[in-house]
Motif scaffolding. Structure first.
Motif, short mmCIF file in Angstrom:
data_model
loop_
_atom_site.label_atom_id
_atom_site.label_comp_id
_atom_site.label_asym_id
_atom_site.label_seq_id
_atom_site.Cartn_x
_atom_site.Cartn_y
_atom_site.Cartn_z
N ASP A 211 49.00 42.88 37.18
CA ASP A 211 48.04 41.77 37.21
C ASP A 211 48.74 40.57 37.85
O ASP A 211 48.20 39.90 38.73
CB ASP A 211 47.57 41.45 35.78
CG ASP A 211 46.44 40.45 35.74
OD1 ASP A 211 45.74 40.32 36.77
OD2 ASP A 211 46.24 39.81 34.70
N HIS A 215 47.94 38.77 41.35
CA HIS A 215 47.68 37.32 41.43
C HIS A 215 48.43 36.72 42.61
O HIS A 215 47.90 35.91 43.37
CB HIS A 215 48.15 36.58 40.15
CG HIS A 215 47.31 36.87 38.95
ND1 HIS A 215 47.75 36.68 37.67
CD2 HIS A 215 46.04 37.34 38.83
CE1 HIS A 215 46.79 37.02 36.82
NE2 HIS A 215 45.75 37.43 37.51
N HIS A 277 40.36 41.22 42.01
CA HIS A 277 39.82 40.63 40.79
C HIS A 277 38.29 40.65 40.78
O HIS A 277 37.68 40.96 39.76
CB HIS A 277 40.34 39.22 40.58
CG HIS A 277 41.66 39.20 39.88
ND1 HIS A 277 42.83 39.49 40.53
CD2 HIS A 277 42.00 38.98 38.58
CE1 HIS A 277 43.83 39.43 39.65
NE2 HIS A 277 43.35 39.12 38.47
N HIS A 291 41.29 44.67 32.25
CA HIS A 291 41.67 43.85 33.40
C HIS A 291 42.86 44.41 34.21
O HIS A 291 42.76 44.59 35.42
CB HIS A 291 42.00 42.45 32.87
CG HIS A 291 42.24 41.42 33.90
ND1 HIS A 291 41.23 40.71 34.49
CD2 HIS A 291 43.39 40.98 34.46
CE1 HIS A 291 41.75 39.86 35.36
NE2 HIS A 291 43.06 40.00 35.37
N ASN A 295 42.39 46.17 37.85
CA ASN A 295 42.93 45.60 39.09
C ASN A 295 43.70 46.65 39.88
O ASN A 295 43.59 46.72 41.10
CB ASN A 295 43.90 44.45 38.77
CG ASN A 295 43.16 43.19 38.37
OD1 ASN A 295 41.96 43.06 38.59
ND2 ASN A 295 43.88 42.25 37.79
#
Ligand code: NAD
Ligand code: ZN
Length: 375
Positions: A211, A215, A277, A291, A295
């Motif tokens: 994650d 990002h 996302h 999550h 992803n």
């Protein structure tokens, strides 16, 4: 006169549309192996009186584990163990708030979330909803919260989401999965103790760590990029590469990933996330896919958007022998596929960051369906 006044008011920018966003940061952070043991001292001056407890929301993975004994409870403090099997829901937040108010009849002195993104987000949302009327679902969106939250502290026990620094708490509501984004959401205090992440199962370590990696890739390759976000994103990306492609002692790896998560969260604060996302939100909403893994499931098929990032991601998968599940979207009905696409395409700021203002010319329902079908 009246008319003039009205026009003047209309010209006042809303907070969300400010040209230069004035966003909050975590005002206090303690860092270091073993720093968790300082929590009692940190909380002491924040205790309003002996009847106003500290409420600790703790991931139930710590049930019967030594960490529970180390939680500095005194007076009528309460520890509430919560499962993170499902991501936080608005109705769960409402129920917790109701219970806390019923148990004590007064506001608690503080809410402390101990766990991963799920528990951190729950703690933020409960702290906000103790002082704001109505349901948490009324506040999903941007800058809808008007009253400051109860004092709240975040203690991450797994690294990657950046939830410890962000000004949002992502909740699954009755009709959408969306964060409560507000200046009051950010924690008042964070405790970063890398030792707490010991014992995270390997697959989960990878998914939540990715994650953070994603990002960075989405922030650094986005059209919203600026020097502020870039400085944090680059540092975070370097740390992710060291952790997932280098050789580190277990301790080093935990310390680096904890700081990568922090910097990754800071990087997206002043930019935005992107394609993975947006599409992962669709998976989460329709299928309950979490999550981190969501992803990863999407990101592996995004060469077209992030060629270099996807190639590094595949090296990381290989190095750690992670096998992503397949066939997740194989049995979707047309209606479910449509909902998934609608949820994903509804994340306009994410697409705009990824592809620019004309994103709708590139991203069509057909294109998204073709990617989802591979998953
Ligand atoms: P998580 O909190 O759901 O935890 C994942 C698993 O790891 C759980 O089974 C948990 O019990 C386990 N775990 C956590 N710490 C452990 C430890 N020390 N030892 C053993 N097991 C441990 O996972 P996550 O990936 O950290 O968080 C995902 C959530 O974060 C999602 O709900 C997502 O929406 C949210 N999120 C929020 C933000 C934000 O800015 N607010 C950003 C990204 C993601
Ligand atoms: Zn994320």
């Amino acid at each position: 006169m009246e008319e003039k006044k009205e026009i003047a008011l209309k010209n006042i920018p809303t907070r969300a549309s400010e040209q230069y966003r004035n966003f909050p940061m975590v005002p206090r952070v303690v860092y270091g192996k073993g720093s968790f043991d300082q929590l009692g001292d940190i909380l002491m001056p924040k205790r309003r009186h002996s009847e106003a407890p500290m409420i600790f929301l703790v991931d139930d993975v710590f049930e019967n584990k030594p960490l529970l004994e180390r939680i500095p409870t005194i007076f009528c403090d309460q520890i509430i163990l919560i499962s993170s099997n499902e991501e936080p829901k608005t109705e769960q937040v409402d129920a917790l708030v109701k219970k806390i108010l019923a148990d004590f009849g007064d506001l608690p002195s503080g809410i402390i979330g101990i766990g991963g993104g799920t528990l951190l987000d729950l703690a933020k949302a409960v702290a906000l909803m103790l002082t704001n009327k109505g349901s948490a679902s009324d506040y999903q969106g941007w800058d809808l919260v008007n009253t400051p939250a109860v004092y709240h502290v975040g203690v991450p026990t797994i690294s990657g989401t950046g939830a410890e620094v962000s000004r949002t708490t992502v909740l699954l509501g009755p009709d959408k999965k969306l964060g409560i984004n507000s200046d009051y959401t950010t924690f008042d205090q964070v405790v970063l103790d890398p030792d707490l992440t010991e014992g995270v199962p390997k697959d989960q370590w990878f998914y939540t760590g990715m994650d953070c990696f994603i990002h960075c890739i989405e922030s650094l390759n986005g059209t919203f990029l600026n020097a502020f976000s870039k400085s944090y994103g680059e540092k975070s990306l370097d740390l992710c590469k060291e952790v997932f492609l280098g050789t580190n002692s277990a301790t080093d790896s935990r310390e680096k990933l904890m700081m990568a998560s922090w910097h990754g969260g800071m990087s997206i604060a002043y930019s935005q996330v992107g394609v993975a996302h947006a599409m992962s939100y669709g998976l989460g909403y329709v299928l309950g896919v979490k999550h981190g893994i969501g992803n990863c499931l999407v990101f592996q098929y995004l060469e077209e958007f992030y060629p270099e990032g996807v190639s590094i991601f595949k090296k990381m998968l290989h190095k750690h022998a992670i096998e992503l599940p397949a066939g997740i979207c194989a049995n979707l009905s047309d209606a479910e596929m449509n909902t998934m696409i609608t949820v994903a395409m509804g994340m306009a700021p994410l697409w705009e960051n990824a592809l620019g203002e004309n994103w709708k010319t590139i991203v069509t329902p057909k294109k998204l369906a073709s990617i989802y079908k591979k998953i």
